[in-house]
Design an enzyme around this catalytic site. Structure first.
Site, PDB file in Angstrom:
ATOM      1  N   HIS A   1     -10.661  15.893  11.640  1.00 33.39           N
ATOM      2  CA  HIS A   1     -10.169  16.382  12.933  1.00 33.39           C
ATOM      3  C   HIS A   1     -10.956  15.750  14.073  1.00 33.39           C
ATOM      4  CE1 HIS A   1     -13.803  18.831  13.212  1.00 33.39           C
ATOM      5  NE2 HIS A   1     -13.556  19.263  11.979  1.00 33.39           N
TER       6      HIS A   1
ATOM      7  N   ASP B   1     -15.030  16.893   7.658  1.00 26.52           N
ATOM      8  CA  ASP B   1     -16.037  15.883   7.312  1.00 26.52           C
ATOM      9  C   ASP B   1     -16.603  16.081   5.907  1.00 26.52           C
ATOM     10  OD1 ASP B   1     -17.203  18.260   8.238  1.00 26.52           O
ATOM     11  OD2 ASP B   1     -18.900  17.262   9.176  1.00 26.52           O
TER      12      ASP B   1
END
Length: 519
Positions: free
Chosen positions: A127, A412
């Site tokens: 994102h 992540d």
């Protein structure tokens, strides 16, 4: 032209349409054009003309984003579609996973070779830039309050002067406006790279259900669509594009979000390996930094943890600026200190979710098996995190020649595990937790180089006239990853035969160490 309201509507969650078998743990995104409209009201004609003029100016302004390059004058030139964030790179490219996306140096030319054409392209994206998590935003607010309550006004001098007027007002969890633009840039860049495919085939989009991940997918789609329209092509799909949103609820099978492996999530040493490595390294560099800050702002008494939080305020305040202007918090530390900070964050990823954790790569196995299925046009074979109901349904997991374009959106930590399951950074010996290793000396690995905000990994399938067969390349943040294990060396442009590539993925095919997840 789509004009973006800074207050984005929230996506709604409804069951999958009756025409599709209802999958387990899946929600479906309703695009803005299909949502109920708010009640209309009448305005005086003069105001109507004013708003029309504003709309026209906004549309012209937004069109500059699509045309690429640097979008705004001055500070906003920091960020561009082509190269990402480039302001003060000696600092901003050393914020670990909190760095905004930037084009990572590549020893292999990332352009598609002249004698090749792309027949398949998939992006796996983190994102965009966000506000701190809810727990961190509380921590940062308390730190600022501590500084304000302890340090007399007369001590705010020089580079600390801004603290006199600073008020902590960052939000929590959601994308910032800068992060939304990062994702629109990402969509535009993906279209431009693969426009020959994009003009012919619709893109299939999935997102893990965290709000910031879904909104990132929305913004990527907008940038992709706007670039397509600007190219003069007819969109092969109906915009807004449907987004398959996969639940992150506890117990959900979701290859874009780790959660199911109990030992990894809750049991030491697996659940503590990352933080342990960070604490070991922290002791090697943080004391003189903390002492300097405390000496500059008497009678402040920051702890080592406080100092890391103070450093965190640099990237988070930077990405909270709509134009990405570098925060004055960043000037409180030297370039060398930022390199140490970045390595501290890198160790957290490497040992927390990557090859430094015995169960880290296993969390990415399900996604790798989905990638194999898409590359080879076959059914998914997996017994780990794959949602079998979704992936056995061609409506929710299409494969084959008619579906060569995919975009997946995640976090992540999940990207780190997926890269590890692919064996991309499984070098030996493992990263030192006492001595800083630059990414150039660590096989190209660092948190900033692999999982910054708006990180993107491209998986390409190529057909080349100079050699027979189908080839695979992997490009992470514009850096071509040498696939040495299957012959995709730098001398060969990072390309290796598809069959040889999948042969190297035995770890994922066998389920990794999934049998160790439940004890």
């Amino acid at each position: 032209m789509v004009v973006v309201d800074s207050q984005r509507e929230q996506y709604l969650v409804v069951p999958v349409p009756v025409a599709v078998a209802v999958p387990e743990n899946v929600d479906k995104y309703i695009p803005p054009s299909q949502r109920p409209r708010k009640s209309a009201f009448l305005l005086p004609k003069s105001l109507v003309m004013f708003f029309v003029l504003c709309l026209a100016l906004s549309a012209a302004w937004l069109s500059s984003f699509v045309r690429g390059g640097s979008h705004l004058k001055g500070r906003a030139a920091c960020d561009s579609v082509k190269n990402g964030y480039q302001c003060q790179p000696d600092i901003s490219h050393n914020w670990g996973q909190y760095s905004p996306f930037f084009a990572v140096p590549s020893s292999i030319n990332p352009d598609v070779p002249d004698n090749c054409k792309v027949t398949f392209a998939q992006v796996l994206s983190r994102h965009g830039a966000r506000f701190p998590t809810a727990s961190k935003t509380t921590t940062y607010a308390q730190l600022v309050q501590k500084i304000k309550a302890t340090v007399p006004e007369k001590e705010y001098k020089g580079k600390y002067k801004f603290l006199d007027d600073y008020t902590y007002n960052l939000g929590a969890d959601d994308l910032t406006a800068f992060g939304m633009q990062e994702m629109r840039n990402s969509g535009s860049k993906f279209f431009r790279r693969y426009k020959k495919l994009a003009k012919k085939f619709p893109i299939f989009v999935r997102a893990s259900s965290e709000n910031r991940v879904v909104v990132s997918a929305q913004d990527f789609d907008q940038g992709y669509h706007e670039a397509l329209v600007q190219s003069g092509a007819t969109d092969p799909a109906t915009y807004p594009y449907p987004i398959l949103v996969i639940s992150e609820n506890p117990g959900s099978n979701n290859t874009l979000n780790h959660d199911l492996c109990t030992a990894f999530e809750t049991l030491p040493p697996f659940s503590t390996t990352g933080s342990t490595a960070q604490q070991t390294y922290l002791a090697t560099f943080i004391k003189p930094i903390t002492a300097r800050i405390n000496g500059d702002l008497p009678p402040l008494n920051l702890s080592a943890t406080d100092t890391i939080s103070l450093m965190d305020l640099c990237p988070f305040n930077t990405v909270a600026n709509t134009d990405g202007a570098v925060s004055p918090f960043c000037a409180l530390f030297t370039a060398d200190e930022w390199r140490q900070y970045s390595y501290y964050q890198t160790l957290g990823k490497y040992y927390g979710y990557g090859p430094g954790n015995p169960l880290g790569p296993t969390q990415g196995v399900g996604y790798v098996n989905e990638l194999i299925a898409r590359l080879t046009g076959t059914s998914v074979v997996d017994h780990t995190t794959v949602n079998q109901t979704l992936d056995s349904n061609p409506a929710t997991f299409p494969v084959g020649a008619a579906h060569p374009l995919f975009a997946d959106f995640s976090h992540d930590n999940d990207l780190t595990s997926i890269f590890s399951a692919l064996g991309l950074y499984n070098f030996a010996p493992p990263l030192s937790n006492t001595t800083l290793e630059e990414p150039q000396d660590a096989g190209g690995y660092s948190a900033a180089w692999t999982v910054p905000f708006a990180a993107r990994a491209y998986f390409e399938k190529l057909s080349c006239t100079d050699q027979g067969g189908e080839f695979v390349r992997i490009i992470i943040n514009d850096r071509v990853i040498p696939l040495d294990a299957c012959g995709g060396t730098a001398a060969k442009g990072g390309r290796c035969l598809l069959e040889k590539f999948t042969d190297t993925l035995g770890f994922a095919k066998s389920g990794g160490k999934w049998n160790q997840c439940f004890r």
